[in-house]
Enzyme design. Structure first.
Site, mmCIF file in Angstrom:
data_model
loop_
_atom_site.group_PDB
_atom_site.id
_atom_site.type_symbol
_atom_site.label_atom_id
_atom_site.label_comp_id
_atom_site.label_asym_id
_atom_site.label_seq_id
_atom_site.Cartn_x
_atom_site.Cartn_y
_atom_site.Cartn_z
ATOM 1 N N ASP A 159 0.820 -1.207 0.000
ATOM 2 C CA ASP A 159 0.000 0.000 0.000
ATOM 3 C C ASP A 159 0.859 1.263 0.000
ATOM 4 O O ASP A 159 0.584 2.215 -0.742
ATOM 5 C CB ASP A 159 -0.927 -0.015 1.225
ATOM 6 C CG ASP A 159 -2.304 0.525 0.917
ATOM 7 O OD1 ASP A 159 -2.660 0.567 -0.276
ATOM 8 O OD2 ASP A 159 -3.029 0.903 1.846
ATOM 9 N N ASP A 205 -9.003 -2.488 2.486
ATOM 10 C CA ASP A 205 -8.726 -1.869 3.782
ATOM 11 C C ASP A 205 -9.778 -2.231 4.812
ATOM 12 O O ASP A 205 -9.636 -1.893 5.992
ATOM 13 C CB ASP A 205 -8.662 -0.341 3.629
ATOM 14 C CG ASP A 205 -7.539 0.091 2.703
ATOM 15 O OD1 ASP A 205 -6.501 -0.587 2.692
ATOM 16 O OD2 ASP A 205 -7.698 1.097 1.990
#
Length: 334
Positions: A159, A205
């Site tokens: 990420d 997420d």
């Protein structure tokens, strides 16, 4: 789906390989958007997620809708059967049983699907996104805390790199017109339901930290402690990490990789609790597949049957209502 299908367990090798596969997929999508027309790609994706979203949403709302139906609701059973061959060589390709309640759920989900397909409205997008997230958490399983830490650690690097190191992540997220993210209208008070300025949160997420939270939730039962301390701790950690992400995003006015803040919180908070209780070794050596949680019915074998959730629940209830004498089993048989 076949009722014997169990959640897919993610191994340590799968967890270590996942960020690499995700990176290749993300880069491939980025190149597709650069080479081909964005309009045609999103049209194809919209049709794909239209079908997938209806099925996911129908599956998600089915338990709630079953409680709302009156007892005298005319619930008929149906079967969709598709076979190949004949006689002894006949092979079932599709054998799905459903009922009228399932059809009602499918119809309601189809209304949301048409709404999303025609308007791309943020509420329809979020309904599909939540359904995908819940189904993802339900179908995937981390059998130990170590695998969850490996998965989160790899995705932490993934990420951070794709958000801060390149513009790939942000470009794909903004170009990808599909319910792979939850959107939050920032101009809701000014424009109401017609808001068009959104903040985004990727479904990854939500699902990945959710799997990590659930991986340690049953751990206290292995110590004969009927408590949800680790689950609540992980839940608070997620809220803290997400709140910190939003705060930093507003301060620096730049897209933030949510896992940059969620990973330390979701790993650190439960670890601090384990340190305080002196249970760190036990937590990391715990295997959820080796424990049978209290008050949780478990099957000793998994028959290959198919049917709707309602019909399967009725058949199991009938079996449970007939008391049977249980045989003593040796630990190896268990």
């Amino acid at each position: 789906q076949n009722s014997s299908e169990m959640p897919e367990t993610i191994t340590s090798r799968d967890a270590a390989r996942f960020p690499i596969v995700a990176s290749c997929t993300l880069l491939g999508l980025y190149l597709f958007f650069k080479i081909f027309s964005q309009e045609y790609i999103n049209l194809l994706l919209s049709m794909y997620f239209f079908v997938l979203g209806i099925l996911a949403l129908s599956h998600t709302i089915s338990p709630m809708m079953n409680r709302l139906f009156p007892a005298n609701f005319p619930n008929k059973q149906y079967q969709l059967l598709f076979t190949q061959g004949s006689g002894e060589s006949k092979e079932e390709i599709v054998n799905y049983e459903f009922d009228t309640k399932d059809l009602v759920c499918l119809a309601l989900s189809s209304v949301v699907g048409v709404w999303y397909l025609l308007r791309k409205h943020w509420i329809a997008n979020n309904l599909f996104g939540l359904a995908f997230s819940l189904n993802g958490v339900e179908l995937l399983h981390l059998n130990n805390v170590s695998t969850g830490c490996i998965l989160l650690g790899g995705l932490f690097i993934y990420d951070v790199f794709w958000v801060f190191g390149t513009n790939v992540m942000v470009t794909v997220a903004k170009s990808f017109e599909a319910p792979i993210k939850l959107v939050f209208p920032q101009d809701l008070l000014e424009k109401g339901l017609e808001a068009d300025n959104f903040a985004m949160l990727g479904l990854g997420d939500i699902v990945i930290p959710g799997l990590r939270s659930l991986s340690s939730a049953p751990f206290p039962y292995s110590l004969k402690k009927n408590t949800h301390t680790y689950f609540y701790t992980s839940f608070v950690a997620y809220i803290f990490g997400l709140g910190l992400t939003i705060f930093i995003m507003h301060i620096f006015k730049h897209a933030q990789p949510a896992l940059l803040y969620l990973v330390p919180a979701c790993i650190g908070f439960p670890l601090l609790v384990a340190l305080a209780k002196g249970e760190v070794t036990e937590m990391f050596s715990y295997e959820s597949s080796a424990e049978i949680l209290p008050h949780t019915p478990r099957l000793t074998h998994f028959p290959t049957v198919s049917g709707s959730p309602a019909s399967l629940a009725d058949s199991m209830q009938q079996k449970l209502s007939c008391p049977r004498r249980r045989r003593q089993q040796s630990p190896s048989a268990m």
